[in-house]
Design an enzyme around this catalytic site. Sequence first.
Site, PDB file in Angstrom:
ATOM      1  N   GLY A 185      -1.783   6.828  -1.596  1.00 53.18           N
ATOM      2  CA  GLY A 185      -2.450   7.442  -2.082  1.00 53.18           C
ATOM      3  C   GLY A 185      -3.384   7.496  -3.299  1.00 53.18           C
ATOM      4  CG  HIS A 209      -2.277  11.414   0.394  1.00 52.44           C
ATOM      5  ND1 HIS A 209      -0.110  10.782   1.354  1.00 52.44           N
ATOM      6  CD2 HIS A 209      -2.181  10.849  -0.627  1.00 52.44           C
ATOM      7  CE1 HIS A 209       0.011  10.598  -0.554  1.00 52.44           C
ATOM      8  NE2 HIS A 209      -0.170  10.469  -1.782  1.00 52.44           N
ATOM      9  CG  ASP A 210       0.820   7.590   3.001  1.00 48.81           C
ATOM     10  OD1 ASP A 210       0.971   8.535   2.118  1.00 48.81           O
ATOM     11  OD2 ASP A 210       1.558   6.489   3.526  1.00 48.81           O
ATOM     12  CB  THR A 211       2.148  12.607   2.337  1.00 46.56           C
ATOM     13  OG1 THR A 211       2.870  11.508   1.257  1.00 46.56           O
ATOM     14  CG2 THR A 211       3.586  13.512   2.123  1.00 46.56           C
ATOM     15  CB  THR A 249       7.600   2.780  -0.425  1.00 45.30           C
ATOM     16  OG1 THR A 249       7.999   1.950   0.613  1.00 45.30           O
ATOM     17  CG2 THR A 249       7.910   2.976  -1.995  1.00 45.30           C
ATOM     18  N   GLY A 288       9.738   6.742   7.975  1.00 44.78           N
ATOM     19  CA  GLY A 288      11.013   5.358   7.703  1.00 44.78           C
ATOM     20  C   GLY A 288      12.219   5.862   7.614  1.00 44.78           C
ATOM     21  CG  ASN A 292       4.837  12.209  -5.019  1.00 50.00           C
ATOM     22  OD1 ASN A 292       5.091  13.389  -4.487  1.00 50.00           O
ATOM     23  ND2 ASN A 292       4.094  11.328  -5.419  1.00 50.00           N
ATOM     24  N   GLY A 331       1.161  -2.563   7.343  1.00 52.93           N
ATOM     25  CA  GLY A 331       0.706  -1.724   7.901  1.00 52.93           C
ATOM     26  C   GLY A 331       0.700  -1.827   9.287  1.00 52.93           C
ATOM     27  NE  ARG A 332       3.698   1.678   9.574  1.00 50.39           N
ATOM     28  CZ  ARG A 332       3.929   1.922   8.159  1.00 50.39           C
ATOM     29  NH1 ARG A 332       4.342   0.767   8.265  1.00 50.39           N
ATOM     30  NH2 ARG A 332       4.299   3.621   8.182  1.00 50.39           N
TER      31      ARG A 332
END
Length: 475
Positions: free
Chosen positions: A79, A232-234, A255, A402, A292, A15-16
Amino acid sequence: MATHHAAVDLGASNGRVIVGEVADGRITLHETHRFPNGAIPVGDRLYTDTLGLYAGVLEGLRRAVQIYPVSSVGVDSWGVDYGRLDAEGQLLSSPRHYRDERTAPQVDALRAKLDDQQVYTATGIQVAPYNSVYQLMDDRTAVQWPLVKRVLFTPDLIGYLLSGQIGTEVTIASSSQLLDASTRQWSEMVAAKAGIPLELFGPLQEPGTRRGPIRTGLIEGDPIELVAVGGHDTASAVAATPAVDEHFAYISCGTWSIVGAELDAPITSAAAHQAGYTNELGVYGKVRFNRNLTGLWLLQECQREWREAGEEADLMTLLHAAEQSPSLRSVVDAGAEVFLARGGMRERIIDQCRQTDQPIPETPGQVVRCVLDSLALSHAQTIRSIEALGGPEVRVVHIVGGGSQNELLCQLTADACQLPVVAGPVEAAALGNVLLQAHAMGDIRGDLTDMRAVVANSGGVRRYEPHGGAPQRND
């Protein structure tokens, strides 16, 4: 005058807290704290250390306000996972992790009432054992279930711990397989068949909703407002795609490798279902039609195993060895369920090659080359399928996250797709998080295209042109 917004970005491995400075039509990111995350095994169960994440978030925000006049904060995460609160609003226990293999019986239980196509038509989401609906069905069998009065998905849970505000942001909710992608509301039919009371969830909110201030005294300084971003990060990462051409595909690469295109409405045809595509909600009314793939998890797990065995696991060394290894010597299906679980990754890759009568990857360089070739080919196949299923004609591929730093993977993807690849930004989820906050707070104006122009103006991207013709296997 510059404005500052704090992005809490929780990924599967870390996390950041990152502060975005908005000035002169650009966003500059400043990381204030990074902390580890990952599944915690306890006996035969896997848990998420939510309170540890919360402590890391607080530390990052406290560092941030010492340097920058932060006006708002938003939270995004992976998610499907969630926390459960009791009647007093207290977290009942550490949440179970989505990689915990507890839900297979619940998949069968729901299938006895609804077949997979019915679920897909109702929600736009593919059946997967880690989806929240199956986790919740399993929770209904636990002794704590009668105490559960509220369910909050991970970014909403962290937001609640920060502010006391209850809400359910739609992009994170759509990963549950309980939301209707067409209406952006709950699917009452699926919830009823699964036995999940919808009153457990907070009110649905769109990205950009201003939820209110964080708790008094939690962070020193001026008040900070909590803004619902693409939870959702995406969703946040795709919002930050620096797309100047609307005919684009995206790969949110980390990931997971999430390959898709933005649509105005979901595609829930039988063909789309059979091909493995899902319709997750995006920002500002968009739908993310994507598939995915297991992504760089394959490489990360191999690195972990080599490191634990005392073998070479430095990423740059491995990538150099992969670049020197023969191309397309062996490939696997990067989207196969066999690669979801933790542990034994190298042996599972070897076993898949053996089962398909391919050469066995013997050296670490050959294993990594197999992983990257497989991902690149899967990226290309997925994008071609999106076009065939009714998505846009893709003219450029954007790789964000990333994985955009992996030069070999980016070039292999350009070659496999025979399309230009634009790589970056790296911290796309955090950048999209900040972008949505700044728009909600009135510091960036216009529509989504105008917002993406700010991202494109902020730099941090590299373009890869395809080499020659599309690569072919030499069987």
